[in-house]
Design an enzyme around this catalytic site. Structure first.
Site: not given
Ligand code: NAD
Ligand code: TYD
Length: 352
Positions: A99, A133-135, A159, A163
């Site tokens: 995804t 995301t900040d990740e 994850y 991203k």
């Protein structure tokens, strides 16, 4: 005019669509696969609203996306659709690759095809806003400066790596094909409709049903919490005033160690819904095994979005936490529904 939202039956997407329509903006076409995290009950307040068109479908289905874009001719696409839970990405990374990477690629391809058919006025008005995301920036030490947009990408979980890959694709479609993109990288959100696999709703839910409150490792990992409504207002502001090809970090300047976050939620619950035995909810806190590769600290430097776009969060940490606890107390039917069935299998796998 119309906007096209993906993942609008999930936590942030649903809040965004509800806020958008409440503010009287144009109609929304909402494409969502309805995975375990997508829930039409999040959108029940929009039932019968002709300005909301829901389509169940996958962003990986390029033909479907192309057809929807040709039919509705949106002036913007906002991509929320993603697999979003770090712990699930550790157990089963494949859906995240599919995804978050392949899906974003398919979506970009469909948007590129539609963009090519637009006239100059439509092209100059069009935006593709990618919600990230900040990740992607990795983990900070206690003394590192907060994440600025120039920070090197150092994702540590499947994850965040997926991203990060999607962010790179979005950037490349701007530079290579001239697609008018903007990307936002936001810190941890909390608020209504968040699935109780994430820390804050999990703690509220477990506290109320008398279960342990699981704290990973030493509980000293730091997250920079932002109320979901403030994330949505930031996305609206970037859509309107963000510069093409730019990245905007979004955060509420609310760094807290997980242990302090859990204690704060327990203290609010102690007053709002005291335990029947009059003991403190904090007594339910339990230290459990740490997450593999657990990022120690996230913190956002939000100076760019504040200076360029003029956005500021409306909630303080105190008001946001209170609102959120109240929402979960007032919506126990929603919680009961989402914590039945497959949710139990997840909890059993993750915590037992
Ligand atoms: P969520 O998991 O609650 O919702 C994701 C939604 O996407 C669900 O409705 C799901 O059904 C849908 N979806 C999943 N795969 C899909 C596919 N292939 N096609 C169409 N729809 C699909 O996630 P969220 O917390 O609302 O996050 C939304 C976005 O914001 C994500 O891109 C996430 O990376 C990003 N983000 C989240 C946070 C956070 O704290 N939750 C912080 C920063 C950024
Ligand atoms: P989470 O809500 O999963 O968000 P993210 O991993 O994307 O930051 O977790 C927030 C923090 O809370 C993170 O440091 C992991 C920690 N955590 C726990 O201590 N216990 C839990 O049961 C969960 C779900 C998370």
């Amino acid at each position: 005019m119309t906007i096209f939202v993906t993942g609008g039956a999930g936590f942030i997407g649903a809040n965004f669509v509800i806020d958008w329509l409440a503010a009287g903006h144009e109609p929304v076409v909402n494409l969502d696969k309805l995975t375990y995290a997508g829930n039409l009950e999040n959108l029940v307040s929009l039932k019968g609203n002709k300005k909301h068109v829901f389509v169940q479908g996958d962003i990986c289905d390029q033909g479907l996306v192309e057809k929807l874009l040709a039919e509705h001719q949106p002036r913007a696409v906002i991509n929320f659709a993603a697999e979003s839970h770090v712990d699930r990405s550790i157990h089963a990374p494949e859906d995240f690759i599919q995804t978050n990477i392949v899906g974003t690629f398919r979506l970009l391809e469909a948007v590129r095809a539609q963009f090519a058919k637009m006239n100059d006025a439509q092209k100059s008005a069009f935006r593709f806003l990618h919600v990230s995301t900040d990740e992607v920036y990795g983990s900070l030490s206690l003394t590192d400066p907060a994440f600025a947009e120039t920070k090197r990408y150092e994702p540590n979980s499947p994850y965040s790596a997926s991203k990060a890959a999607s962010d790179h694709l979005v950037r490349a479609y701007h530079h290579t094909y001239g697609l008018p993109v903007v990307t936002t990288n936001c810190s941890n959100n909390y608020g209504p409709y968040q699935f109780p696999e994430k820390l804050i709703p999990l703690i509220i839910h477990n506290a109320l049903v008398g279960k342990p409150l699981p704290i990973y490792g030493d509980g000293q990992q730091i997250r920079d919490w932002l109320y979901v409504g403030d994330h949505c207002s930031a996305i609206r502001a970037v859509l309107e005033r963000g510069r093409l090809g730019e990245v905007y970090n979004i955060g509420g300047d609310n760094e807290r160690a997980n242990l302090d976050t859990v204690k704060a939620l327990c203290a609010i619950l102690d007053i709002a819904r005291p335990r029947s035995d009059c003991k403190a909810y904090a007594d339910q806190m339990t230290f459990v095994n740490d997450r593999p590769g657990h990022d120690r600290r996230y913190a956002i430097d939000a100076r760019k979005i504040i200076a360029e776009v003029g956005w500021r969060p409306a909630e303080t940490p105190e008001s946001g936490f209170h609102k959120t606890v109240k929402w979960y107390l007032d919506n126990d039917a929603w919680v009961k529904n989402v914590t039945s069935g497959t949710y139990r299998n997840w909890v059993a796998q993750q915590y037992q």
